[in-house]
Design a protein around this motif. Structure first.
Motif, PDB file in Angstrom:
ATOM      1  N   PHE A  23       0.792  -1.211  -0.049  1.00 64.45           N
ATOM      2  CA  PHE A  23      -0.056  -0.018  -0.025  1.00 64.45           C
ATOM      3  C   PHE A  23       0.975   1.293   0.104  1.00 64.45           C
ATOM      4  N   GLU A  24       2.066   1.357   0.696  1.00 65.90           N
ATOM      5  CA  GLU A  24       2.837   2.203   0.665  1.00 65.90           C
ATOM      6  C   GLU A  24       3.449   2.540  -0.630  1.00 65.90           C
ATOM      7  N   VAL A  25       3.807   1.673  -1.261  1.00 63.38           N
ATOM      8  CA  VAL A  25       4.460   1.731  -2.756  1.00 63.38           C
ATOM      9  C   VAL A  25       3.281   2.214  -3.721  1.00 63.38           C
ATOM     10  N   TRP A  26       2.052   1.807  -3.431  1.00 65.17           N
ATOM     11  CA  TRP A  26       1.131   2.317  -4.262  1.00 65.17           C
ATOM     12  C   TRP A  26       0.892   3.957  -4.109  1.00 65.17           C
ATOM     13  N   LEU A  27       0.985   4.310  -2.567  1.00 65.23           N
ATOM     14  CA  LEU A  27       0.850   5.710  -2.564  1.00 65.23           C
ATOM     15  C   LEU A  27       1.908   6.429  -3.012  1.00 65.23           C
ATOM     16  N   GLN A  28       3.031   6.098  -3.198  1.00 67.28           N
ATOM     17  CA  GLN A  28       4.159   6.666  -3.946  1.00 67.28           C
ATOM     18  C   GLN A  28       3.828   6.867  -5.408  1.00 67.28           C
ATOM     19  N   HIS A  29       3.195   5.859  -6.059  1.00 68.97           N
ATOM     20  CA  HIS A  29       2.875   5.928  -7.279  1.00 68.97           C
ATOM     21  C   HIS A  29       1.766   6.732  -7.489  1.00 68.97           C
ATOM     22  N   ALA A  30       0.539   6.661  -6.421  1.00 72.96           N
ATOM     23  CA  ALA A  30      -0.451   7.608  -6.820  1.00 72.96           C
ATOM     24  C   ALA A  30      -0.174   9.037  -6.373  1.00 72.96           C
ATOM     25  N   ALA A  31       0.727   9.558  -5.773  1.00 73.21           N
ATOM     26  CA  ALA A  31       1.129  10.709  -5.506  1.00 73.21           C
ATOM     27  C   ALA A  31       1.694  11.348  -6.557  1.00 73.21           C
ATOM     28  N   THR A  32       2.491  10.786  -7.522  1.00 66.84           N
ATOM     29  CA  THR A  32       2.733  11.305  -8.895  1.00 66.84           C
ATOM     30  C   THR A  32       1.536  11.417  -9.819  1.00 66.84           C
ATOM     31  N   GLU A  33       0.652  10.535  -9.840  1.00 65.80           N
ATOM     32  CA  GLU A  33      -0.420  10.648 -10.618  1.00 65.80           C
ATOM     33  C   GLU A  33      -1.445  11.655 -10.416  1.00 65.80           C
ATOM     34  N   VAL A  34      -1.274  11.723  -9.107  1.00 70.08           N
ATOM     35  CA  VAL A  34      -2.461  12.816  -8.556  1.00 70.08           C
ATOM     36  C   VAL A  34      -1.934  14.358  -8.824  1.00 70.08           C
ATOM     37  N   SER A  35      -0.577  14.577  -8.675  1.00 65.70           N
ATOM     38  CA  SER A  35      -0.039  15.901  -8.937  1.00 65.70           C
ATOM     39  C   SER A  35      -0.087  16.122 -10.200  1.00 65.70           C
ATOM     40  N   LEU A  43      -5.153  12.444  -0.778  1.00 62.43           N
ATOM     41  CA  LEU A  43      -4.926  12.421  -2.346  1.00 62.43           C
ATOM     42  C   LEU A  43      -6.217  13.045  -2.932  1.00 62.43           C
ATOM     43  N   GLY A  44      -7.423  13.483  -1.977  1.00 67.82           N
ATOM     44  CA  GLY A  44      -8.700  13.964  -2.393  1.00 67.82           C
ATOM     45  C   GLY A  44      -9.721  13.223  -1.690  1.00 67.82           C
ATOM     46  N   PRO A  45     -10.962  13.975  -2.124  1.00 71.67           N
ATOM     47  CA  PRO A  45     -12.373  13.658  -1.591  1.00 71.67           C
ATOM     48  C   PRO A  45     -12.673  12.125  -1.982  1.00 71.67           C
ATOM     49  N   TRP A  46     -12.211  11.841  -3.382  1.00 71.84           N
ATOM     50  CA  TRP A  46     -12.455  10.532  -3.891  1.00 71.84           C
ATOM     51  C   TRP A  46     -11.829   9.254  -3.054  1.00 71.84           C
ATOM     52  N   ALA A  47     -10.534   9.801  -2.561  1.00 70.21           N
ATOM     53  CA  ALA A  47     -10.220   8.803  -1.689  1.00 70.21           C
ATOM     54  C   ALA A  47     -10.645   8.618  -0.326  1.00 70.21           C
ATOM     55  N   VAL A  48     -11.435   9.563   0.179  1.00 66.88           N
ATOM     56  CA  VAL A  48     -12.034   9.354   1.319  1.00 66.88           C
ATOM     57  C   VAL A  48     -13.325   8.686   0.921  1.00 66.88           C
ATOM     58  N   ASN A  49     -13.900   8.885  -0.163  1.00 59.80           N
ATOM     59  CA  ASN A  49     -15.250   8.054  -0.454  1.00 59.80           C
ATOM     60  C   ASN A  49     -14.861   6.686  -0.588  1.00 59.80           C
ATOM     61  N   LEU A  50     -13.703   6.464  -1.141  1.00 63.68           N
ATOM     62  CA  LEU A  50     -13.252   4.873  -1.664  1.00 63.68           C
ATOM     63  C   LEU A  50     -13.271   4.301   0.086  1.00 63.68           C
ATOM     64  N   ALA A  51     -12.490   5.118   0.943  1.00 63.59           N
ATOM     65  CA  ALA A  51     -12.449   4.448   2.216  1.00 63.59           C
ATOM     66  C   ALA A  51     -13.715   4.255   2.760  1.00 63.59           C
ATOM     67  N   MET A  52     -14.649   5.194   2.723  1.00 64.46           N
ATOM     68  CA  MET A  52     -16.000   5.121   3.434  1.00 64.46           C
ATOM     69  C   MET A  52     -16.728   3.894   2.781  1.00 64.46           C
ATOM     70  N   ALA A  53     -16.630   3.782   1.318  1.00 66.89           N
ATOM     71  CA  ALA A  53     -17.287   2.591   0.704  1.00 66.89           C
ATOM     72  C   ALA A  53     -16.695   1.102   1.216  1.00 66.89           C
ATOM     73  N   VAL A  54     -15.286   1.110   1.282  1.00 73.59           N
ATOM     74  CA  VAL A  54     -14.810  -0.034   1.944  1.00 73.59           C
ATOM     75  C   VAL A  54     -15.338  -0.647   3.344  1.00 73.59           C
ATOM     76  N   GLY A  55     -15.612   0.590   4.173  1.00 71.70           N
ATOM     77  CA  GLY A  55     -16.286   0.135   5.558  1.00 71.70           C
ATOM     78  C   GLY A  55     -15.108   0.780   6.652  1.00 71.70           C
ATOM     79  N   ILE A  56     -14.764   1.939   6.497  1.00 73.25           N
ATOM     80  CA  ILE A  56     -13.694   2.416   7.510  1.00 73.25           C
ATOM     81  C   ILE A  56     -14.257   2.890   8.878  1.00 73.25           C
ATOM     82  N   PHE A  57     -15.609   3.357   8.624  1.00 78.98           N
ATOM     83  CA  PHE A  57     -16.230   4.133  10.079  1.00 78.98           C
ATOM     84  C   PHE A  57     -16.519   3.168  11.011  1.00 78.98           C
ATOM     85  N   PRO A  58     -16.750   1.844  10.895  1.00 78.55           N
ATOM     86  CA  PRO A  58     -16.761   1.222  12.341  1.00 78.55           C
ATOM     87  C   PRO A  58     -15.243   1.104  12.984  1.00 78.55           C
ATOM     88  N   TYR A  59     -14.532   0.963  12.077  1.00 75.43           N
ATOM     89  CA  TYR A  59     -13.024   0.722  12.693  1.00 75.43           C
ATOM     90  C   TYR A  59     -12.647   2.201  13.409  1.00 75.43           C
TER      91      TYR A  59
END
Length: 374
Positions: free
Chosen positions: A150-162, A217-233
């Protein structure tokens, strides 16, 4: 169902799970062999121990009466005999290898016995009762590998988002506020596993830091985390008393509250507001400290707490009353009276304190009157 639930039986996460199960099962033959060898060593050690005890008993001979038996206190001849017998008992004798025998028990000069390995290969650690771990089970590194991926993916995503947000969209809306990810960026496959890691205290801090980077990374990342089910945790973590996750947990919650308005009522049901109020109350004295990384972090997290309370107070009279009862107004006024250290973090903190004060006393005369007469 409508809309149709996407198929999950071909999710890439299953491949990593299958690999981890295979790695665990692959250890079974080796573990069984090691367990068999351990039992054999224990059996040999027990047999050798019994043989040594039997040999020592045989060398001692039959049981003899005490030299003092039948000797009166004035029997000088008997006393002399007792002294001679005691001297003979403790006189070193010669063993079969030329070593001295003390008290009828022969000392061994076998080097491999002294070193813990006898000629029969007996584990002397087991014979002496030592708890020696001989099985080498290798613990699973599944969650650690998922965090690293996941950390490797974040490094790649930061470049794409910028690159994606460098230019505005065709409607001149900043792409940093877009609810859609960049077109060339696939969602991370490791996100469900990262959420599961939040339940483990060993990886919790690292997982929260990675989630915060992901939500930046943006609101879309927050929405994706909520869709996976982050709120109970995240809701359960508010009840945690662990100090090391307090700052990063508040920062993550600020991201969630900024995007998902439905969390406001859910957060109040669990008394989650008190978590942010407590942080503000416990860090007032940090306003007097000289500028340092610790002070900057404290100001950043305090600003996130003030932002969260601002969003909660908006159009919610019950939250305004709860903040008033928790003396939030007093804390904010004390913060504003502290000296300005000239940092951007302190300016951001004061900005959100003023914004929260505006929401706190909106249509709430008691709070407004208290602030004016403070």
């Amino acid at each position: 169902s409508r809309p149709a639930i996407p198929s999950t039986h071909k999710h890439p996460l299953w491949d990593s799970l299958d690999l981890e199960i295979d790695m665990c099962l692959q250890q079974l033959p080796r573990l069984l062999k090691e367990e068999s060898r351990r039992k054999q060593r224990e059996d040999r050690a027990n047999r050798v121990k019994q043989e040594r005890v039997a040999r020592a008993s045989a060398r001692r001979g039959p049981h003899r009466q005490s030299p003092l038996h039948g000797i009166g206190p004035m029997d000088f001849g008997g006393q002399q005999r007792i002294v001679l017998e005691i001297a003979d008992t403790f006189r070193p004798a010669r063993g079969r290898r030329g070593r001295a025998v003390l008290g009828g028990i022969q000392e061994s000069d076998d080097d491999d016995v002294i070193s813990g390995n006898d000629s029969d290969g007996v584990d002397m650690g087991s014979e002496l009762g030592l708890n020696v771990a001989v099985t080498g089970y290798i613990s699973s590194t599944y969650f650690s590998n998922q965090l690293y991926a996941f950390e490797v993916w974040l490094q790649h995503a930061a470049t794409e988002v910028s690159q994606f947000v460098s230019d505005n969209g065709p409607d001149q809306i900043p792409r940093s506020l877009s609810t859609e990810p960049p077109p060339n960026l696939d969602p991370p496959d490791e996100l469900p596993a990262v959420l599961q890691v939040l339940l483990s205290q060993q990886y919790r801090l690292r997982a929260l830091i990675l989630l915060y980077r992901f939500m930046n990374l943006g609101p879309w990342a927050v929405n994706l985390a909520m869709a996976v089910g982050i709120f109970p945790y995240m809701s359960k973590l508010l009840a945690s008393t662990t100090a090391e996750i307090r700052e990063i947990l508040i920062l993550v919650w600020a991201r969630l509250i900024a995007v998902d308005m439905a969390l406001h009522a859910e957060l109040m049901k669990n008394d989650g507001m008190e978590y942010f109020v407590a942080y503000l109350a416990n860090n007032i004295q940090m306003q007097y400290e000289p500028v340092s990384e610790k002070v900057r972090l404290c100001d950043t997290v305090s600003a996130a707490s003030a932002f969260t309370l601002t969003m909660l107070c908006k159009d919610m009279p019950e939250v305004q009353q709860a903040c008033f009862n928790e003396r939030v107004l007093d804390y904010f006024l004390v913060y504003l009276q502290r000296p300005d250290n000239g940092t951007e973090e302190r300016s951001c903190l004061r900005t959100w304190i003023l914004m929260c004060l505006g929401e706190l006393w909106r249509t709430f005369p008691n709070a407004k009157w208290m602030a004016m007469t403070y």
